[in-house]
Each structure stands twice: as structure tokens, then as C-alpha cells.
Design an enzyme around this catalytic site. Sequence first.
Site, PDB file in Angstrom:
ATOM      1  N   HIS A 140    -106.977 -19.442   1.359  1.00 54.32           N
ATOM      2  CA  HIS A 140    -106.163 -18.890   2.439  1.00 54.32           C
ATOM      3  C   HIS A 140    -106.066 -19.872   3.607  1.00 54.32           C
ATOM      4  CE1 HIS A 140    -105.137 -14.879   4.641  1.00 54.32           C
ATOM      5  NE2 HIS A 140    -104.591 -15.894   5.288  1.00 54.32           N
TER       6      HIS A 140
ATOM      7  N   HIS B  62    -103.062 -21.981   6.361  1.00 54.94           N
ATOM      8  CA  HIS B  62    -101.689 -22.155   6.840  1.00 54.94           C
ATOM      9  C   HIS B  62    -101.489 -23.625   7.176  1.00 54.94           C
ATOM     10  CE1 HIS B  62    -101.131 -17.772   7.093  1.00 54.94           C
ATOM     11  NE2 HIS B  62    -102.405 -17.758   7.462  1.00 54.94           N
TER      12      HIS B  62
ATOM     13  N   ARG C 251     -98.405 -24.961   7.650  1.00 50.62           N
ATOM     14  CA  ARG C 251     -97.273 -24.987   8.601  1.00 50.62           C
ATOM     15  C   ARG C 251     -96.073 -25.830   8.188  1.00 50.62           C
ATOM     16  NH1 ARG C 251     -99.072 -20.438  10.632  1.00 50.62           N
ATOM     17  NH2 ARG C 251    -100.753 -20.615  12.158  1.00 50.62           N
TER      18      ARG C 251
ATOM     19  N   ASN D 203     -95.909 -18.258   4.842  1.00 49.96           N
ATOM     20  CA  ASN D 203     -95.176 -17.984   6.091  1.00 49.96           C
ATOM     21  C   ASN D 203     -94.770 -19.262   6.829  1.00 49.96           C
ATOM     22  OD1 ASN D 203     -97.853 -18.510   6.780  1.00 49.96           O
ATOM     23  ND2 ASN D 203     -97.857 -17.095   8.512  1.00 49.96           N
TER      24      ASN D 203
ATOM     25  N   ASP E 124     -98.764 -12.744   3.459  1.00 48.19           N
ATOM     26  CA  ASP E 124     -99.756 -12.871   4.529  1.00 48.19           C
ATOM     27  C   ASP E 124     -99.129 -13.111   5.900  1.00 48.19           C
ATOM     28  OD1 ASP E 124    -102.535 -13.062   5.456  1.00 48.19           O
ATOM     29  OD2 ASP E 124    -101.889 -15.066   6.024  1.00 48.19           O
TER      30      ASP E 124
ATOM     31  N   HIS F  50    -102.624  -9.130   3.139  1.00 47.73           N
ATOM     32  CA  HIS F  50    -103.030  -9.012   4.545  1.00 47.73           C
ATOM     33  C   HIS F  50    -102.937  -7.520   4.846  1.00 47.73           C
ATOM     34  CE1 HIS F  50    -102.778 -10.484   8.922  1.00 47.73           C
ATOM     35  NE2 HIS F  50    -102.796  -9.169   8.967  1.00 47.73           N
TER      36      HIS F  50
ATOM     37  N   HIS G 267    -109.011 -11.886   4.040  1.00 48.12           N
ATOM     38  CA  HIS G 267    -109.777 -11.734   5.293  1.00 48.12           C
ATOM     39  C   HIS G 267    -110.278 -10.323   5.600  1.00 48.12           C
ATOM     40  CE1 HIS G 267    -105.722 -10.770   6.560  1.00 48.12           C
ATOM     41  NE2 HIS G 267    -105.356 -12.018   6.781  1.00 48.12           N
TER      42      HIS G 267
ATOM     43  N   ASP H 154    -108.681 -19.059   6.435  1.00 46.23           N
ATOM     44  CA  ASP H 154    -107.517 -18.609   7.218  1.00 46.23           C
ATOM     45  C   ASP H 154    -107.197 -19.632   8.315  1.00 46.23           C
ATOM     46  OD1 ASP H 154    -105.340 -17.156   8.077  1.00 46.23           O
ATOM     47  OD2 ASP H 154    -106.491 -15.449   8.838  1.00 46.23           O
TER      48      ASP H 154
ATOM     49  N   HIS I 160    -102.369 -23.595  15.855  1.00 42.37           N
ATOM     50  CA  HIS I 160    -101.318 -23.322  16.846  1.00 42.37           C
ATOM     51  C   HIS I 160    -101.418 -24.380  17.938  1.00 42.37           C
ATOM     52  CE1 HIS I 160    -100.137 -19.470  15.172  1.00 42.37           C
ATOM     53  NE2 HIS I 160    -101.398 -19.091  15.139  1.00 42.37           N
TER      54      HIS I 160
HETATM   55 ZN   LIG Z   1    -103.441 -12.782   7.210  1.00 38.93          ZN
END
Ligand SMILES: [Zn+2]
Length: 431
Positions: free
Chosen positions: A61, A63, A65, A95, A153, A180, A233, A306, A310
Amino acid sequence: MSRVWIAGGRVLDPASGIDRVADVVIEDGRIGAVGSGVEVSGAEKVDATGCWVTPGFVDLHAHLREPGQEYKEDIASGGRSAVAGGFTLVCCMANTQPVNDDPAVTDYILDRARNDSPARVLPIAAATKGLEGKIMTEMAALQRAGAVAFSDDGHTIMDGAVMRRVLEYARMIGAPVSVHAEDRHLVGQGVVNEGPASTRLGLPGNPAAAETVLVARDLLLAELTGAHLHVGHVSTAGAVDLIRAARERGVHVTAEVTPHHLALTEDATLGYDTNTKMAPPLRSKADVEACRRALAEGVIDAIATDHAPHAPHEKDVEFTAAPPGVLGFETAYAVVMDLVRAGEISPIELVARLSTGPARVFRQPYGSLAKGAVADVAILDPDREWLYDPLKGYSKSHNSPWAGGTLRGRPVVTLVGGRIVYDVERGVVAP
Ligand SMILES: [Zn+2]
């Protein structure tokens, strides 16, 4: 023949049950031998004295980006950050912008990963188009393109009938569905755990029941369809109890927990630091203890980061406006070593939750130091103390609740396919 000789470390291989001081010899990218007193000629020698030698970590899991938000992270920077944390395989969430709901996006991610990432990267495709929870993606085509699992997610499929169809189709093609689990209506405007912390902070609360309710629904739908449900998560004692009970009656369910949900309670949010804002939020002490126990027991199969980068301008705002999520790769090992130091889990079980366990969840041929296995290896110094400065890390972003802290336990060398890609002294050395 290329040879690497990892000498004198404590070899911890959950796949074969080995926990002893030994040498590991790698030949042409695969594990050749694990033994004592081996004589190796013509090999690159790595001294692992005082260190753990384990299968490379597998993250279910993260991200990364890319495509679309490369100012936060991209596959190259995320891959470098991963190997600096001992991760050799990262499964990245859908995502992105555009969403990975089309085989062309899956192809793009795999192509970028092959060229630019020192870690292996495998994409998780969206379960529904645009992550909107309405229309199923073409899951078989996405799987053919290389998607290893399906997940919306960041969002929850609120329509139970859509979720049922996703699970039915996933079962047909033999793919796990990672969820999620947060009831969007119960979450409402909640930004921290509902309870004493939300009261003291004067911020809207997100109740534990928002997660537990959805986990209950999805377990029932997994039971109905026979599909493989993977709960992302997990953060609440209620969800843990439901997962344990479902496993006992034979539901095909696996689960993961993040380092931050194992280490931090809602009290960490009391200073309004936006680097303690996550989804799901940091929970109560009782929830954290339940997650730690479930991890040790194996009710939770995997530690997943996770990893959610950012940019500073996004996190440097008031708590309610900041996006949820924190970096994960480079601090994960040190943070979860706390469970070993507290005597709650054995070293080999912890390594299992970081490597063998997650590899099995997504049915990937990694997480093993058996002879002939792909030589994805992490060498970890369990006692090394270091100051974590995200500015000196590999992620493009710096949002971590551990920034500026002294951590104990650090990956020192990472090998992917028998090649050294990270060394704590030299940094990331490939590609
Ligand atoms: Zn999530």
C-alpha cells in the site's frame, strides 16, 4: 557469474524458518546458499556482522503519485525512498491523475518503474472507474496489463451492490480486492479520532465505527462471494475482532496495518501538527494495542506503509484543510522495531509481516531466502540510532510525524535481484 557474499549476519527467513548467524551467497540474482563457513571466490563481499539479513520488504500500500502529481513524488523518487527503507517491492495505489482505471495507465506505471525505480513496482488498479464507486473497471484487461490487485483506496465503494459485483468479478479472475474501509457518511467532516482528542482539539471527530461498519459489510460480502478481501490500514479494535472472527469461520480475508497506526495514538494530534493527520485517523490507545496484538498473532498479515507524500504547501495549512497522509518507507523499520523491543513480537515474526506475509497476500514470488529464490534482500541494523531528517531522505515530500526525531533501527543495504541498490554510506546507487 556474478556473486555477492553477505557474511556473518543474523539470517531471518520466515519462509524457511531460519533464524541463525550464517552467510548468504547470491549467484546471478538468486539465492545460492545459506550456510556457515562457506568459501566464496570472486564475490562482492558485504559484511553483515551485527545486522539482520532478511527478505526485502514488500509494501502492499503506497502512493507514488505518478502520473499526475509528480510535485509530490514520482516513481523514481518513490522507488529510491523505498529501497532506502529496505523495501524491494512496492504496490502502488490507483488514485493517480489520471486514475489507474485503464490498462494504458497500468502500462505507463510499469514502464516508468522498469526504467527509473530501483525497487520493483507493481500497480494496484482501480476497482471502479474514476474511483467513483459506480461502474466497475475492466478488471481482466487491467490484470492482463499487470495489475496485482484492485482498490479504490482513498475512497470507499459505498454502494454494497457495486462492491458485491467487484468481489464476484475479482474472485473469477483470482485477484484480491483491497479496501479503504471508512463509511463516508459516518466520517462526515471528521479529521481526527472521535473521542477525547477531538473534544480537546475542538475538531470534528471521525468515529471508530466508520471503519468497523464497512469492515463488517465487506467481510459479509467476501463470505457471500468467496472472494479474497484484503482490508487496508486497519486502525480499530472493532475491525480487528471482526477480521479475527471471519478468519476463524473460513472467510478469505487478509489485512494490513501501518507503522503509524501501530506506534501513535490520537494523543499525537494534540499539537495540531498536520503530519499527524491520516485517513483513517490515529486512534485510541486500546485500538493501537488491539492492532499490535493482532499483528503479533498473525490476524493481521502485513505491515504496509500507506506512504502518502504531500508537498509542504499542502500540509502547511490549518488541520481541517490539510490532506491526510504521511511518508512511510524510510521510517517503517525503525518504527515497528518498537514492537520487538517491547517484547510483543519476535524478530522473525516481524520480518514475516514485512516480507513473506505481504508477498503471500498478493501472491508474489518474493519474501524468501530459500535456495533459488529471487535475491531481494534487506540488511538491517536493529540498533543503529539515527536522526531522521526528511530533507535528507529520498522522497520529494517531507511530511512525517517522525521528522527531526532520533530513530533506532535502520536498513543499511538493500539488494534487488542480487544487485546492491542502496547502501547507507553511499546512498541509493542504482539505477
Ligand atoms: Zn486508504
